[in-house]
Design an enzyme around this catalytic site. Structure first.
Site, PDB file in Angstrom:
ATOM      1  N   GLU B  60       0.800  -1.217   0.000  1.00 60.12           N
ATOM      2  CA  GLU B  60       0.000   0.000   0.000  1.00 60.12           C
ATOM      3  C   GLU B  60       0.835   1.270   0.000  1.00 60.12           C
ATOM      4  O   GLU B  60       0.472   2.271  -0.621  1.00 60.12           O
ATOM      5  CB  GLU B  60      -0.946   0.006   1.206  1.00 60.12           C
ATOM      6  CG  GLU B  60      -2.041  -1.053   1.142  1.00 60.12           C
ATOM      7  CD  GLU B  60      -1.582  -2.476   1.418  1.00 60.12           C
ATOM      8  OE1 GLU B  60      -0.460  -2.636   1.956  1.00 60.12           O
ATOM      9  OE2 GLU B  60      -2.328  -3.428   1.112  1.00 60.12           O
ATOM     10  N   HIS B 129     -11.413  -5.052   8.406  1.00 62.64           N
ATOM     11  CA  HIS B 129     -12.186  -4.789   7.190  1.00 62.64           C
ATOM     12  C   HIS B 129     -13.371  -3.863   7.437  1.00 62.64           C
ATOM     13  O   HIS B 129     -14.187  -3.670   6.554  1.00 62.64           O
ATOM     14  CB  HIS B 129     -12.697  -6.113   6.590  1.00 62.64           C
ATOM     15  CG  HIS B 129     -11.633  -6.934   5.939  1.00 62.64           C
ATOM     16  ND1 HIS B 129     -10.649  -7.571   6.653  1.00 62.64           N
ATOM     17  CD2 HIS B 129     -11.377  -7.226   4.635  1.00 62.64           C
ATOM     18  CE1 HIS B 129      -9.844  -8.225   5.824  1.00 62.64           C
ATOM     19  NE2 HIS B 129     -10.262  -8.032   4.593  1.00 62.64           N
TER      20      HIS B 129
HETATM   21  C1  LIG Z   1      -2.096  -4.938   4.351  1.00 64.47           C
HETATM   22  C2  LIG Z   1      -3.106  -5.678   3.564  1.00 64.47           C
HETATM   23  N1  LIG Z   1      -3.323  -5.326   2.283  1.00 64.47           N
HETATM   24  C3  LIG Z   1      -4.254  -5.955   1.544  1.00 64.47           C
HETATM   25  C4  LIG Z   1      -4.996  -6.977   2.067  1.00 64.47           C
HETATM   26  C5  LIG Z   1      -6.062  -7.689   1.223  1.00 64.47           C
HETATM   27  N2  LIG Z   1      -5.583  -9.020   0.888  1.00 64.47           N
HETATM   28  C6  LIG Z   1      -5.904 -10.088   1.628  1.00 64.47           C
HETATM   29  S1  LIG Z   1      -5.090 -11.472   1.135  1.00 64.47           S
HETATM   30  C7  LIG Z   1      -4.332 -10.641  -0.126  1.00 64.47           C
HETATM   31  C8  LIG Z   1      -3.390 -11.372  -1.033  1.00 64.47           C
HETATM   32  C9  LIG Z   1      -2.292 -12.020  -0.277  1.00 64.47           C
HETATM   33  O1  LIG Z   1      -1.588 -12.892  -1.110  1.00 64.47           O
HETATM   34  P1  LIG Z   1      -0.508 -13.867  -0.533  1.00 64.47           P
HETATM   35  O2  LIG Z   1       0.382 -13.140   0.408  1.00 64.47           O
HETATM   36  O3  LIG Z   1       0.133 -14.539  -1.676  1.00 64.47           O
HETATM   37  O4  LIG Z   1      -1.310 -14.914   0.355  1.00 64.47           O
HETATM   38  P2  LIG Z   1      -2.407 -15.953  -0.093  1.00 64.47           P
HETATM   39  O5  LIG Z   1      -3.717 -15.264   0.083  1.00 64.47           O
HETATM   40  O6  LIG Z   1      -2.130 -16.329  -1.501  1.00 64.47           O
HETATM   41  O7  LIG Z   1      -2.263 -17.088   0.832  1.00 64.47           O
HETATM   42  C10 LIG Z   1      -4.703  -9.308  -0.133  1.00 64.47           C
HETATM   43  C11 LIG Z   1      -4.235  -8.335  -1.107  1.00 64.47           C
HETATM   44  C12 LIG Z   1      -4.739  -7.323   3.407  1.00 64.47           C
HETATM   45  N3  LIG Z   1      -5.399  -8.301   4.023  1.00 64.47           N
HETATM   46  N4  LIG Z   1      -3.799  -6.666   4.121  1.00 64.47           N
END
Ligand SMILES: Cc1ncc(C[n+]2csc(CCOP(=O)(O)OP(=O)(O)O)c2C)c(N)n1
Ligand SMILES: Cc1ncc(C[n+]2csc(CCOP(=O)(O)OP(=O)(O)O)c2C)c(N)n1
Ligand SMILES: [Mg+2]
Ligand SMILES: [Mg+2]
Lengths: 342, 325, 325, 342
Positions: B60, B129
């Site tokens: 972000e 959220h």
């Molecule tokens: C700081 C933050 N930014 C955005 C989000 C929204 N979000 C939740 S999971 C995700 C993707 C994460 O991907 P990854 O680290 O590869 O984990 P995965 O979900 O694939 O296990 C995002 C963008 C969040 N939870 N926290």
């Protein structure tokens, strides 16, 4: 990429542990998958809030936990229920969190597992702090933090890796590279060829393993844990795996990825290859399979029942854990809250 | 005229914005192929290409910092942060850079950009959220802070934000994305940033709110009307600039004010409004200024959300209290 | 008794804290060998070792996030952020993790830690070095927020913060580090967090402030006294928990209130105080509640600092205005 | 570590440009040092607010700027006055900023240099955005961002590097590793052997050069600039140099570092080695030295005069650049401000 067990169950080199433990971990993976599928099903019935499935990532999680001591810290995410459970977090609390109950974040006193991190990236520094606290207090406990490929883009990943290396703390960074950060594929998240090589930037060992390979994951984490425990500092492990389901139940992966990719990865299933291996060693049969599935079903059902039978927090109780003792303004707000619900 | 939800109205505004000015671009996590987690950018990557509607890594601070550079460099980025709870990692970029470059450079460099942030609770979401941090952005000099509560305002304010020469934090009440529909004109139109909307005139008490809490506030006004109490309802819409005039004019008339917001009470934006009233309407006030707000607590998870969010009952009770005072 | 500056009193508190509990540790940029940019940690690394007084990389989010892990793991970290303007990169860790772990885990995990932040302007510092963001932390549920204005309070509040089972954001007014000296007891003593201090009793108007602005506020009270106006002066000391009782008792008595702070006005903590007064003291108020604050602007650089900071004259003028009302 | 010019003025390989340009850049370095020393002196007289000297880092800054086109963006820090000036930022505005005047942050319209970043680490992402804006607008302008070794510990460094590589923007990351982040030596900031190798984590080329070597810095930045301009994406350059002065005028380096280290680095002076080189090529003599020093002195003195003769912002003017047009509440505050100053 390190591999010990091929998708068809063939051994590469030596098995890191015996058949008995293999059976135990196989059973754990079956439990994990049962939980996960139940989670998806319950969410569809509206009994859970958003659910983030981990199907396909069982070996990465169960294999990692198997390499830890029972009192090692685990600091993980919303997609790490299997890992957290394997380190002692009760299924019913994992469910409770998903029903939208704060008490899901409160494991029993002896369980060294933090509640799952919902923010991406922010929790890895906590594991560094925990590992450091243990070092300063002279214990031999270490910390393992689990996160996704997407999380490696966050600044906090960088700061966590750097602090861990600078202070030589016993922290294992386990990246489950499941190919996607919601809709963003691994290749578009970062230009490095692997996640593992990011370790170089911190003067830390980096290991890439087949994340669907229980043996390889165990071995890598064990190696890192031994190093961490003996004062050798942190390790980054990239477990290459795949998110076979949607990001969460709110997500529709058909908008952004080819179903063929999912099929391809189904063929590299982490549980099936252990089954073949066990079977080839005369340590698996249909009967045992049926028995453990039934056990799993029963245990998961019991967990749901426990979670769902928890009465919700009573009026005003949502304020009770803001501080050790409620200050006057919160006492007043608590009265107002209770009043307002009448 | 078309009848749209706020989600569609916002999508339409972005479409019109991208269409009109080739410097406008959208960036954020999952805004491209999948159209955003709330589908606000649905179809735009296909229509305008992935260089104008850009999926970013999960970072972000990077999103906002890079958008800032893009803005200084002549583009008009509209950056989406997925939830207000994930705007915090970008806070330093917003407060230290985005909000300040015009002043730092004495107008030489500017950052005309929009930061879209889905916000607020009420949908039983996971931790982080359901945040309402609007007061934090409102306390940051150099930002405009806008919160629509209707589809019409959503589109008009978003286009005004895109056209604005200064950075705008655009807070989108998640609970309202699909809660109501109304007529929304086609093409470009703007709703002026800095003007509150007197949504309903009344004589006895002024109810002041913004965002999703407008739902409960409207219902409270209805409930009061049933009992013969005439409530004036103000939708603040713009926290910065704040339309103090509209609020003080109303409270000077009614002599009573109830401010409703879902953010925690202490140092929330309701305090600013109460302070404004305490400074400018004292001699008209016939009752203490009351706030009906979220508690000074973490936003609770699904099962306890109802304990947190201001209810119609609490608003009605507060209004009654001012009337009995 | 020894007569100490606030800087020395803070150093003494840290020394006493490190001495008493081997779990207490200090961490931050340049806190070790060089004793901190304001020398607050001077001599402590030598005395207690570099494992207890730890220099960190330049990474504020890491400092707070790692300190959080240390706290959860049983240590009692006192983390220093070099200036409040550099607390923003750590904001996500503070708001999303430090302030919430007790609630998230329903008391299972806690983060007893202190975040020391030098803050405020008035020393002609560079950009970002004069911030007053206390309202942002005060609006974050789960944090205590403390601001001493005297050496005695500084030591007592810091020791109370170290002993506190919950996280405390400890704001240190830079301008006061070496501005005044007073008697400070040796050893451990605590000043209760959550209690304002009526520094001076008065009958005509209540002046409410905290931090470095206490200097101007005191002088304004003197100036008013010269003209026969008896001002009551309250040093808030603790923004969270806020001692509403002390403030409302005073304003109920005097009927007039002027709130003074150097942070920008809109949604500053002064708004919370004014709102509290507007809710609880309406019937005693004889004049509008006034705020004398910094402007809604970036804190100016050295040459224009005097245009920004509330002056004795502005405070006196506001007090007079309430008396004439 | 790449080197073209040894501390004793010897050439390694070929010179990257001719004697005329070498003389011009030598002169620029002399100007820079004159400015810097004047800055220190003025601060001691109380005529400047805190000052952050860059003595010893002149080659890194002047060499880098020399490899850029005049309209390439520069996004730099409080310690980069020489770099900013070389890209067009007037001395008087650099001084003005240091006197505590906002107008110091406002370079002329044609100067593509951002006001210096006072926060550590936060500005690199801006350069990425600027480079991307140019790419999207189809120009061939690129961006160079300069930062210290300490800044590489910040999460924003990581996010900037990652974005730059992912979007293949024309951004050069110039790290002036001057050995210290205030009191923290390079070795205690991060465990990686070099800063340059951090580039691997982003799939980006990384180059380590002798930062006190005008030729080597120029060459590395030129190589990176050529790559950037031709669409080849970003580069990380680590210029190894040394902060010979205090961190700022508020700092006392004797509290944390050995003066012997400073002496050691004085012997690797970046200006002296070019002087020897020029001298050996018959392109330097005392007379010319005296002439350029006098010119430098005059130009710097004039700049100070300009900066100091600027009347301060008038009453209320501190609010005038908060927005393009002042909203009503700021209009009201402006009136209150002017009133209060009477
Ligand atoms: C700081 C933050 N930014 C955005 C989000 C929204 N979000 C939740 S999971 C995700 C993707 C994460 O991907 P990854 O680290 O590869 O984990 P995965 O979900 O694939 O296990 C995002 C963008 C969040 N939870 N926290
Ligand atoms: C975000 C932030 N944190 C802390 C500081 C205080 N600070 C100013 S310079 C500095 C050290 C920076 O070191 P380095 O990046 O190596 O640059 P150098 O000063 O050596 O040129 C610190 C910690 C700051 N300005 N910004
Ligand atoms: Mg992933
Ligand atoms: Mg440095």
């Amino acid at each position: 990429m390190r591999q010990r067990l091929t998708p068809s169950g063939g051994l590469v080199g030596e098995a890191p542990f015996d058949i008995q433990l293999t059976r135990r971990l196989y059973r754990a993976m079956v439990f994990a998958r049962t939980y996960d599928r139940k989670g998806m099903a319950l969410q569809k019935q509206g009994r859970l809030a958003t659910y983030a499935p981990f199907e396909g990532q069982e070996a990465a999680q169960i294999g990692a936990a198997a390499a830890l001591e029972p009192n090692d810290w685990v600091v993980a995410t919303y997609r790490d229920a299997a890992l957290m459970w394997a380190q002692g977090y009760p299924w019913e609390l994992l469910f409770a969190g998903r029903t939208g109950d704060e008490r899901g974040g409160s494991p029993p006193e002896h369980v060294p597992v933090m509640p799952p991190s919902i923010t991406v990236g922010g929790h890895m520094v906590h594991a560094v702090g925990l590992a450091w606290a243990e070092k300063l207090q002279g214990t031999d406990r270490i910390a393992l933090t689990s996160f996704g490929d997407g999380a490696t883009s966050e600044g906090d990943f960088h700061e966590a890796m750097n602090f861990a290396a600078v202070y030589e703390v016993g922290c294992i960074f386990l990246c489950q590279n499941n190919g996607w950060a919601i809709s963003l594929p691994r290749e578009r998240q970062t230009k490095s060829a692997t996640i593992a090589e990011k370790a170089i930037a911190y003067g830390m060992p980096g290991i890439q393993v087949d994340g669907n390979d229980l043996f390889a994951v165990y071995e890598a984490v064990k190696e890192a844990a031994d190093r961490a425990r003996s004062g050798g500092g942190p390790t980054l492990i990239e477990a290459v795996t795949y998110r076979r389901g949607p990001h969460t139940t709110s997500d529709d992966p058909n908008r952004y990825r080819d179903p063929a990719e999912v099929e391809e990865w189904a063929r590299r299933d982490p549980i099936e290859r252990v089954r073949i291996y066990l079977s080839e060693h005369g340590a698996w049969d249909d009967e045992w399979q049926a028995a453990i599935e039934a056990e799993a079903q029963a245990e998961i059902d019991r967990a749901i029942e426990l979670a769902e039978s928890m009465p919700p927090l009573g009026p005003g109780e949502i304020l009770d854990a803001m501080f050790e003792t409620l200050p006057p303004h919160l006492e007043a707000q608590r009265r107002e809250l209770v009043e307002g619900l009448r | 005229m078309r009848v749209l939800t706020m989600a569609k109205a916002l999508n339409d505004a972005l479409d019109v914005g991208l269409e009109k000015d080739s410097h406008v671009m959208i960036m954020g996590e999952d805004v491209g192929r999948t159209g955003g987690v709330f589908r606000i950018t649905d179809g735009l990557a296909e229509k305008y290409g992935e260089h104008r509607v850009v999926d970013t890594p999960v970072a972000e601070s990077g999103i906002i910092g890079v958008a800032f550079g893009l803005a200084v460099g002549g583009m008009r980025p509209v950056a989406e942060l997925q939830f207000m709870g994930f705007s915090y990692p970008a806070f330093d970029q917003i407060i230290s850079h985005v909000s300040r470059i015009r002043n730092r450079s004495q107008h030489r460099f500017t950052a005309p950009m929009v930061i879209r942030i889905p916000y607020g609770g009420g949908i039983g979401a996971a931790e982080h959220h359901s945040e309402s941090a609007e007061a934090i952005y409102a306390h940051t000099p150099g930002l405009k802070v806008v919160v629509p509560s209707t589809p019409y305002d959503a589109k008009g304010l978003l286009l005004a934000a895109i056209a604005d020469p200064d950075p705008v934090v655009f807070c989108e009440p998640i609970r309202l994305y699909r809660a109501v529909k109304e007529e929304v004109p086609e093409g470009w139109y703007e709703v002026e940033i800095g003007r509150a909307r007197v949504e309903r005139e009344g004589a006895d008490v002024t109810l002041i709110s913004w965002g999703a809490m407008m739902l409960e506030t409207r219902k409270a006004a209805d409930r009061l009307a049933d009992d013969g109490v005439s409530a004036e309802v103000i939708d603040v819409r713009s926290l910065v600039p704040f339309d103090a005039e509209a609020v003080t004019a109303s409270v000077s008339k009614t002599g009573r004010a109830v401010i409703v917001h879902e953010a925690p009470r202490t140092a929330g934006f309701g305090a600013e409004i109460a302070a404004t009233i305490a400074e400018h309407c004292l001699y008209s006030l016939e009752a203490p200024v009351l706030r009906v707000t979220g508690w000074d607590s973490v936003f609770p998870l699904k099962r306890s959300e109802h304990q947190y969010l201001p209810s119609v009952e609490r608003i009605v009770a507060a209004a009654r209290k001012t009337l009995e005072a």
